[in-house]
Design a protein around this motif. Sequence first.
Motif, short mmCIF file in Angstrom:
data_model
loop_
_atom_site.label_atom_id
_atom_site.label_comp_id
_atom_site.label_asym_id
_atom_site.label_seq_id
_atom_site.Cartn_x
_atom_site.Cartn_y
_atom_site.Cartn_z
N ASP A 64 0.10 -15.67 -8.45
CA ASP A 64 -0.58 -16.23 -9.62
C ASP A 64 -0.25 -17.70 -9.78
N GLY A 65 0.31 -18.30 -8.74
CA GLY A 65 0.69 -19.71 -8.76
C GLY A 65 2.14 -19.93 -9.11
N ASP A 66 2.74 -19.01 -9.85
CA ASP A 66 4.15 -19.13 -10.23
C ASP A 66 5.03 -18.11 -9.52
N ALA A 67 4.47 -16.97 -9.18
CA ALA A 67 5.25 -15.92 -8.53
C ALA A 67 4.41 -15.28 -7.42
N GLU A 68 5.12 -14.61 -6.50
CA GLU A 68 4.46 -13.99 -5.36
C GLU A 68 4.92 -12.55 -5.20
N LEU A 69 4.05 -11.74 -4.60
CA LEU A 69 4.39 -10.34 -4.31
C LEU A 69 3.80 -9.98 -2.95
N PRO A 70 4.65 -9.57 -1.97
CA PRO A 70 4.11 -9.13 -0.68
C PRO A 70 3.31 -7.85 -0.85
N CYS A 71 2.22 -7.75 -0.07
CA CYS A 71 1.37 -6.56 -0.11
C CYS A 71 1.05 -6.10 1.30
N MET A 72 0.80 -4.80 1.44
CA MET A 72 0.45 -4.26 2.74
C MET A 72 -0.54 -3.11 2.56
N ILE A 73 -1.60 -3.13 3.37
CA ILE A 73 -2.58 -2.04 3.36
C ILE A 73 -2.72 -1.53 4.78
N TRP A 74 -2.61 -0.23 4.97
CA TRP A 74 -2.79 0.33 6.31
C TRP A 74 -4.22 0.06 6.78
N ALA A 75 -4.37 -0.18 8.06
CA ALA A 75 -5.67 -0.59 8.59
C ALA A 75 -6.75 0.47 8.35
N ASN A 76 -6.41 1.73 8.54
CA ASN A 76 -7.43 2.78 8.35
C ASN A 76 -7.85 2.88 6.89
N ARG A 77 -6.90 2.62 5.97
CA ARG A 77 -7.26 2.65 4.56
C ARG A 77 -8.13 1.44 4.20
N TYR A 78 -7.79 0.27 4.79
CA TYR A 78 -8.55 -0.95 4.49
C TYR A 78 -10.00 -0.80 4.95
N ARG A 79 -10.20 -0.15 6.10
CA ARG A 79 -11.57 0.02 6.61
C ARG A 79 -12.42 0.88 5.66
#
Length: 350
Positions: A64-79
């Motif tokens: 949000d410009g002030d803080a960050e959060l790593p994210c991960m989506i499995w490839a099959n779910r993203y598709r």
Amino acid sequence: MADAPDTERQAVEPDAREVLSVSQLNGRIASVVQDTPALNGVRCIGEVTDLHKNSTALYFTLTDGDAELPCMIWANRYREMDADLEDGTEVILEGDIDYWTEGGKIDLKPWEVIVVGDGDQAAAVERLRSELEERGWFDDEQKQQPPAFPERIGVVTSLRGDARYDIQNAIHGQDPTVDILVKDATVQGSNAPTSIANGIHHLDRSEDVDAIIVGRGGGSDSNLQAFNTERVAEAIFTANTPVVTAIGHTDDRLIADQVADVATITPTAAGEYIVNSRQEFLASEIEPLEQQLDAAYETFQQEHEHEQELAEAVGEATAPEGLPPIYYKAAIVMLLLLLLVITGLWLGVI
């Protein structure tokens, strides 16, 4: 309130002195995260940055410009998702907070992605990029060529960062005689634009600095945001000294890279470029002259040999036919001697 006696504290915190392995402690943290309802099924809005993917998963940072959060989506779910994510996309993510036990990291694993639109941060950068492009700050005509034989290089970076040593090692690894002047700068956060710009101005005012390298190591887009500001761009553009950028292992996607006279992808590459400019000069200027000189000498030698052959041919062509003159002179002398002998016998002198 008075401190509780040691015996009472041990009763309340029976595991306070327990020594855990890293795996055991990470496992305990993971259990807390998984068993906390407030961290499951959360919804979070932010902007996608540092997106990259492979055949297994999609990785990115939500900010949000002030803080960050790593994210991960499995490839099959993203598709299966109706979402096309890229850097700068503003999204609402719904999913669980997960703790990666082996790596000791928290991330958000969304099962739903709602695309809101272009993020404010990315939109602001693109507006500035368009404005500076209209001003002509990216034009090749504005670029300065770093000197082929720099004696002193100015470096704007953090004194505590690896980038400083990468640049120094790259330069001195090939030419230990080059002097390096490092100007300490904050390269991340709200103070970074002013700190970096002041560093460039300071080195630019020094008449002894032949070129300036501005760099820092890797980082997320948010970490590198200072190099997308007008303040840093203006410091680079107005510098009378050639500026080489080496920012965060990126390939020319920051505004500072586009304004700079030369953009390299790593601090090491920046140091090598400065030293290689000397070798490139020798290769582009001196070696061709040497080849031309060798060719001219060979041509002269061939012409000289040809002239000698012509002179010998002319000498042979103009020489008189028959015996050499010395034979004729010897014959005349013999005839004269014979005539004297005959004359002496006829007169009775002999």
